[in-house]
Write a protein that holds these residues in place. Sequence first.
Motif, PDB file in Angstrom:
ATOM      1  N   VAL A  63     -23.349  -2.068 -27.624  1.00 41.12           N
ATOM      2  CA  VAL A  63     -22.219  -2.825 -27.075  1.00 41.12           C
ATOM      3  C   VAL A  63     -21.015  -1.904 -26.881  1.00 41.12           C
ATOM      4  CG1 VAL A  63     -20.602  -4.716 -27.509  1.00 41.12           C
ATOM      5  CG2 VAL A  63     -23.020  -4.975 -28.105  1.00 41.12           C
ATOM      6  N   ILE A  64     -20.758  -1.053 -27.877  1.00 41.00           N
ATOM      7  CA  ILE A  64     -19.635  -0.124 -27.760  1.00 41.00           C
ATOM      8  C   ILE A  64     -19.865   0.854 -26.615  1.00 41.00           C
ATOM      9  CG2 ILE A  64     -18.407   1.750 -28.924  1.00 41.00           C
ATOM     10  CD1 ILE A  64     -18.801   0.307 -31.551  1.00 41.00           C
ATOM     11  N   ALA A  65     -21.104   1.354 -26.492  1.00 46.69           N
ATOM     12  CA  ALA A  65     -21.416   2.304 -25.421  1.00 46.69           C
ATOM     13  C   ALA A  65     -21.270   1.643 -24.044  1.00 46.69           C
ATOM     14  CB  ALA A  65     -22.825   2.850 -25.600  1.00 46.69           C
ATOM     15  N   ALA A  66     -21.738   0.397 -23.932  1.00 51.86           N
ATOM     16  CA  ALA A  66     -21.627  -0.300 -22.639  1.00 51.86           C
ATOM     17  C   ALA A  66     -20.165  -0.560 -22.286  1.00 51.86           C
ATOM     18  CB  ALA A  66     -22.393  -1.619 -22.704  1.00 51.86           C
ATOM     19  N   THR A  67     -19.372  -0.987 -23.269  1.00 48.61           N
ATOM     20  CA  THR A  67     -17.952  -1.238 -23.016  1.00 48.61           C
ATOM     21  C   THR A  67     -17.234   0.052 -22.648  1.00 48.61           C
ATOM     22  OG1 THR A  67     -18.043  -3.002 -24.668  1.00 48.61           O
ATOM     23  CG2 THR A  67     -15.868  -2.283 -23.950  1.00 48.61           C
ATOM     24  N   ALA A  68     -17.537   1.122 -23.368  1.00 49.27           N
ATOM     25  CA  ALA A  68     -16.923   2.412 -23.048  1.00 49.27           C
ATOM     26  C   ALA A  68     -17.358   2.901 -21.672  1.00 49.27           C
ATOM     27  CB  ALA A  68     -17.288   3.439 -24.118  1.00 49.27           C
ATOM     28  N   GLY A  69     -18.626   2.656 -21.315  1.00 53.33           N
ATOM     29  CA  GLY A  69     -19.103   3.059 -19.988  1.00 53.33           C
ATOM     30  C   GLY A  69     -18.381   2.318 -18.873  1.00 53.33           C
ATOM     31  N   VAL A  70     -18.176   1.006 -19.063  1.00 53.63           N
ATOM     32  CA  VAL A  70     -17.424   0.234 -18.069  1.00 53.63           C
ATOM     33  C   VAL A  70     -15.996   0.756 -17.973  1.00 53.63           C
ATOM     34  CG1 VAL A  70     -16.485  -2.048 -17.535  1.00 53.63           C
ATOM     35  CG2 VAL A  70     -18.838  -1.829 -18.323  1.00 53.63           C
ATOM     36  N   GLY A  71     -15.405   1.083 -19.139  1.00 46.58           N
ATOM     37  CA  GLY A  71     -14.052   1.628 -19.136  1.00 46.58           C
ATOM     38  C   GLY A  71     -13.962   2.953 -18.390  1.00 46.58           C
ATOM     39  N   TYR A  72     -14.979   3.796 -18.558  1.00 47.89           N
ATOM     40  CA  TYR A  72     -14.963   5.078 -17.855  1.00 47.89           C
ATOM     41  C   TYR A  72     -15.154   4.905 -16.351  1.00 47.89           C
ATOM     42  CZ  TYR A  72     -16.119   9.809 -16.425  1.00 47.89           C
ATOM     43  OH  TYR A  72     -16.127  11.018 -15.771  1.00 47.89           O
ATOM     44  N   LEU A  73     -16.054   4.020 -15.959  1.00 51.62           N
ATOM     45  CA  LEU A  73     -16.270   3.772 -14.534  1.00 51.62           C
ATOM     46  C   LEU A  73     -15.015   3.212 -13.867  1.00 51.62           C
ATOM     47  CD1 LEU A  73     -19.874   2.260 -14.562  1.00 51.62           C
ATOM     48  CD2 LEU A  73     -19.191   4.534 -13.779  1.00 51.62           C
ATOM     49  N   ALA A  74     -14.259   2.418 -14.616  1.00 57.18           N
ATOM     50  CA  ALA A  74     -13.060   1.809 -14.044  1.00 57.18           C
ATOM     51  C   ALA A  74     -11.891   2.776 -13.989  1.00 57.18           C
ATOM     52  CB  ALA A  74     -12.657   0.574 -14.861  1.00 57.18           C
ATOM     53  N   SER A  75     -11.801   3.672 -14.972  1.00 63.10           N
ATOM     54  CA  SER A  75     -10.597   4.505 -15.084  1.00 63.10           C
ATOM     55  C   SER A  75     -10.834   5.994 -14.884  1.00 63.10           C
ATOM     56  CB  SER A  75      -9.975   4.303 -16.464  1.00 63.10           C
ATOM     57  OG  SER A  75     -10.852   4.769 -17.484  1.00 63.10           O
ATOM     58  N   ARG A  76     -12.071   6.447 -15.124  1.00 63.64           N
ATOM     59  CA  ARG A  76     -12.392   7.877 -15.135  1.00 63.64           C
ATOM     60  C   ARG A  76     -11.514   8.620 -16.154  1.00 63.64           C
ATOM     61  NH1 ARG A  76     -15.827   5.940 -12.285  1.00 63.64           N
ATOM     62  NH2 ARG A  76     -16.803   6.883 -10.444  1.00 63.64           N
ATOM     63  N   SER A  77     -11.222   7.949 -17.257  1.00 64.72           N
ATOM     64  CA  SER A  77     -10.349   8.520 -18.280  1.00 64.72           C
ATOM     65  C   SER A  77     -11.091   8.583 -19.608  1.00 64.72           C
ATOM     66  CB  SER A  77      -9.083   7.678 -18.430  1.00 64.72           C
ATOM     67  OG  SER A  77      -8.329   8.082 -19.556  1.00 64.72           O
ATOM     68  N   MET A  78     -11.243   9.783 -20.138  1.00 61.67           N
ATOM     69  CA  MET A  78     -11.885   9.942 -21.436  1.00 61.67           C
ATOM     70  C   MET A  78     -10.990   9.435 -22.564  1.00 61.67           C
ATOM     71  SD  MET A  78     -14.934  10.863 -21.123  1.00 61.67           S
ATOM     72  CE  MET A  78     -15.195  11.077 -22.884  1.00 61.67           C
ATOM     73  N   LYS A  79      -9.665   9.468 -22.373  1.00 57.33           N
ATOM     74  CA  LYS A  79      -8.768   8.938 -23.394  1.00 57.33           C
ATOM     75  C   LYS A  79      -9.022   7.448 -23.612  1.00 57.33           C
ATOM     76  CE  LYS A  79      -4.972  12.224 -22.636  1.00 57.33           C
ATOM     77  NZ  LYS A  79      -3.548  12.367 -22.245  1.00 57.33           N
ATOM     78  N   LEU A  80      -9.201   6.717 -22.518  1.00 58.86           N
ATOM     79  CA  LEU A  80      -9.484   5.285 -22.631  1.00 58.86           C
ATOM     80  C   LEU A  80     -10.828   5.057 -23.308  1.00 58.86           C
ATOM     81  CD1 LEU A  80      -8.730   2.353 -22.031  1.00 58.86           C
ATOM     82  CD2 LEU A  80      -9.793   2.611 -19.776  1.00 58.86           C
ATOM     83  N   VAL A  81     -11.814   5.861 -22.964  1.00 59.42           N
ATOM     84  CA  VAL A  81     -13.142   5.727 -23.577  1.00 59.42           C
ATOM     85  C   VAL A  81     -13.062   5.953 -25.082  1.00 59.42           C
ATOM     86  CG1 VAL A  81     -15.440   6.750 -23.697  1.00 59.42           C
ATOM     87  CG2 VAL A  81     -14.379   6.336 -21.475  1.00 59.42           C
ATOM     88  N   ILE A  82     -12.372   6.996 -25.492  1.00 60.64           N
ATOM     89  CA  ILE A  82     -12.232   7.284 -26.931  1.00 60.64           C
ATOM     90  C   ILE A  82     -11.489   6.149 -27.622  1.00 60.64           C
ATOM     91  CG2 ILE A  82     -11.171   8.852 -28.601  1.00 60.64           C
ATOM     92  CD1 ILE A  82     -11.670  11.121 -26.573  1.00 60.64           C
ATOM     93  N   GLY A  83     -10.438   5.632 -26.968  1.00 63.86           N
ATOM     94  CA  GLY A  83      -9.691   4.518 -27.547  1.00 63.86           C
ATOM     95  C   GLY A  83     -10.556   3.280 -27.727  1.00 63.86           C
TER      96      GLY A  83
END
Length: 294
Positions: A63-83
């Motif tokens: 679930v965390i990986a899927a949410t982080a993946g959606v966040g990266y696809l939307a923002s292309r930001s690793m900071k958001l993914v880590i957050g």
Amino acid sequence: MIWSNEFPQIADATLRALSKTIDAGYLSFSRAYGASIEAFFEPLLYFLIWFEQLLLGSPWWLVIAATAGVGYLASRSMKLVIGIVIALGLIGLFGMWENTMRTMAMILVCTLLSIVIGIPIGIFMSRSNRGQKMILPVLDVMQTMPSFVYLIPVVMLLGIGRVPGLIAVVIYAIPPVIRLTNLGIRLVDKEALEAADAFGASRFQKLMRVQLPLALPNIMAGINQTIMMALAMVVIASMIGVRGLGQPVLQAVTNQYFALGLFNGIAVVVLAIIFDRVTQSFGLRLQKHREGTR
């Protein structure tokens, strides 16, 4: 002087008679059609339960990986993914994972339903000035009505449970996506529409290939606001049996458990920040793409 003394009594009697009439009418309506309306919403209830069980039954890391993946696809930001990873990890560490997944399921289903209903209404408003004049007062009432009021008719009609809570959340949260869809389509450059007309595009082709793509940043802003309002309403909807982070908050208020309310309130804030950053980042990317193609 006599009139001034009698007027409050007449007004009070009239108000009580009107209230009794409204209550009796709605009660008879709920008794006559409540079962049919409840059956109509059963597929929605099954979908909500299925999605909730999907999130609860999936491994936490997935679930965390899927949410982080959606966040990266939307923002292309690793900071958001880590957050996102850190925030969801802390939620699980503090034992709020199940309630967070229930709240997330409710928010995502409510947002999806708001999009499915709201965008067509916004399109209709953008095409009809008369329709806009008719719908705008309804949206004003929906946005200014106290949120607790939404719980009364749905509970009288459908009782306590997920579906009444879902309906109350959607009614409260849907106005922004309707308003901003209407606004975004109306703000599309006339030159772009004239170019589409010059190429012989139909009204449907102009809508799908010109108006909606150019209005997408505004629509995403509406979806962002809908998610925020849905999160706020989900906590209130816990009063009618909606399970999730709202129930511990309600329990904390009732029993004066400060720490319980604080932790679950912070979890709601974390979800709000994640949804806000993801949708805002996606909207900004769409805006930059739009400006780059001009």
